[in-house]
Design a protein around this motif. Structure first.
Motif, short mmCIF file in Angstrom:
data_model
loop_
_atom_site.label_atom_id
_atom_site.label_comp_id
_atom_site.label_asym_id
_atom_site.label_seq_id
_atom_site.Cartn_x
_atom_site.Cartn_y
_atom_site.Cartn_z
N LEU A 70 0.83 -1.20 0.00
CA LEU A 70 0.00 0.00 0.00
C LEU A 70 0.87 1.26 0.00
O LEU A 70 0.46 2.29 -0.53
CB LEU A 70 -0.94 0.00 1.20
N ASP A 71 2.06 1.17 0.57
CA ASP A 71 2.96 2.32 0.57
C ASP A 71 3.33 2.73 -0.86
O ASP A 71 3.47 3.91 -1.14
CB ASP A 71 4.23 1.99 1.35
N ASP A 72 3.46 1.74 -1.75
CA ASP A 72 3.79 2.06 -3.14
C ASP A 72 2.67 2.87 -3.79
O ASP A 72 2.94 3.81 -4.56
CB ASP A 72 4.03 0.77 -3.94
N LEU A 73 1.43 2.52 -3.49
CA LEU A 73 0.30 3.29 -4.03
C LEU A 73 0.25 4.68 -3.42
O LEU A 73 -0.02 5.67 -4.11
CB LEU A 73 -1.01 2.55 -3.75
N ASP A 74 0.48 4.77 -2.12
CA ASP A 74 0.43 6.06 -1.44
C ASP A 74 1.52 6.99 -1.96
O ASP A 74 1.30 8.20 -2.12
CB ASP A 74 0.58 5.83 0.07
N THR A 93 -7.08 -5.05 -1.08
CA THR A 93 -6.56 -4.64 0.23
C THR A 93 -6.45 -3.13 0.36
O THR A 93 -5.98 -2.62 1.39
CB THR A 93 -5.15 -5.24 0.48
N THR A 94 -6.86 -2.40 -0.67
CA THR A 94 -6.62 -0.95 -0.70
C THR A 94 -7.70 -0.13 0.00
O THR A 94 -7.65 1.10 -0.03
CB THR A 94 -6.49 -0.46 -2.16
N GLY A 95 -8.64 -0.81 0.64
CA GLY A 95 -9.74 -0.10 1.30
C GLY A 95 -9.31 1.03 2.22
O GLY A 95 -9.88 2.13 2.17
N PHE A 149 -10.55 4.77 1.61
CA PHE A 149 -11.42 5.42 2.60
C PHE A 149 -10.82 6.75 3.05
O PHE A 149 -11.56 7.70 3.33
CB PHE A 149 -11.63 4.50 3.80
N ALA A 150 -9.50 6.83 3.08
CA ALA A 150 -8.83 8.07 3.49
C ALA A 150 -8.68 9.05 2.34
O ALA A 150 -8.12 10.15 2.52
CB ALA A 150 -7.46 7.74 4.09
N GLY A 151 -9.14 8.67 1.15
CA GLY A 151 -9.05 9.56 0.00
C GLY A 151 -7.67 9.62 -0.62
O GLY A 151 -7.40 10.50 -1.44
#
Length: 203
Positions: A70-74, A100-102, A106-108
Motif C-alpha cells: 500500500l505504501d507504493d500506491l500512497d 486490500t486498498t480499502g 477510505f482516506a481519499g
C-alpha cells in the motif's frame, strides 16, 4: 520537468506481463519519473506453479523484485497496473492486492492519481480489452484519472489497442511493437501526471 513518482504494479505468471512492465518502467524513467516496479504476491497453490516449468522458473527469476504494498500506491502520483487476462478479467493475484486498498481509498489517498493499465492474453481475442476496462471500474471508485494511450503515437496504429498496451502471448514474447507501445503509454502517463502537478501547484 516536475518530479513524478510512478509505481508499476503487475502480476505475471510466465514473464510476458513482466516484460511489458519493464518496458513501461523504461518509458517512465526516460520521461524523467522516479519509478518503482513491484510485483504482486503469488497466491496460486505451489502445486499449480510447479506443474508449469515456465511459471516456476519465472517465479524464481523474479524473487528479488519487491512485492507491491500500500505504501507504493500512497507514494505514487501515477500507477500503471499490468495483468494477464483471466476469462476477460484481471488475474486473481492482482485483484487480491487491489482488494486490500480499502484503507487508502477510505482516506481519499487513491483519488486524483493517474491510472493506466496493460495486459496480455494467450489468443488475439482472449479478453484484452475487457480486462483493461474491468480495471477501469476500480479506478473509477478510487476517483482516479484514467490515462489510456489512445492513438496518440503511430505505434498505437500497429499495436491496435487504444485502451492500454496488450500482447498475444501465444505468439511468443513481446516484440518491438508491444514494448514500444508500453514505453509510450508510460511516457504519456508521466507527462499527464506532471501537468496535473503543475496545474494544482498553480491553482
Amino acid at each position: 520537468m516536475t518530479s513524478v513518482n510512478v509505481a508499476i504494479i503487475y502480476y505475471s505468471a510466465t514473464g510476458t506481463v513482466h516484460a511489458l512492465a519493464e518496458a513501461a518502467a523504461a518509458g517512465a524513467e526516460k520521461a524523467g519519473a522516479h519509478v518503482r516496479v513491484r510485483r504482486v504476491a503469488e497466491t496460486a497453490p505451489a502445486a499449480a506453479v510447479s506443474a508449469n516449468p515456465k511459471w516456476q522458473r519465472h517465479l524464481e527469476d523474479t524473487v528479488d523484485i519487491p512485492d507491491a504494498s500500500l505504501d507504493d500506491l500512497d507514494w505514487a502520483d501515477a500507477v500503471l497496473f499490468g495483468t494477464p487476462t483471466r476469462f476477460g478479467n484481471p488475474a486473481s493475484q492482482l485483484r487480491a492486492f487491489m482488494d486490500t486498498t480499502g484503507p487508502l481509498w477510505f482516506a481519499g489517498r487513491l483519488a486524483d492519481k493517474v491510472y493506466s493499465a496493460f495486459t496480455a492474453s494467450n489468443t488475439a481475442h482472449g479478453g484484452q480489452e475487457s480486462t483493461l476496462l474491468a480495471l477501469g471500474n476500480t479506478f473509477y471508485h478510487w476517483g482516479g484519472i484514467i490515462v489510456p494511450p489512445g492513438y496518440t503515437d503511430p505505434i498505437q496504429f500497429r499495436s491496435g489497442n487504444p485502451y492500454g498496451t496488450s500482447h498475444v502471448a501465444g505468439d511468443g514474447a513481446p516484440g518491438e511493437v508491444a514494448l514500444l507501445a508500453a514505453r509510450h503509454q508510460a511516457w504519456r502517463v508521466v507527462e499527464t501526471a506532471a501537468a496535473l502537478k503543475v496545474g494544482r501547484a498553480a491553482a
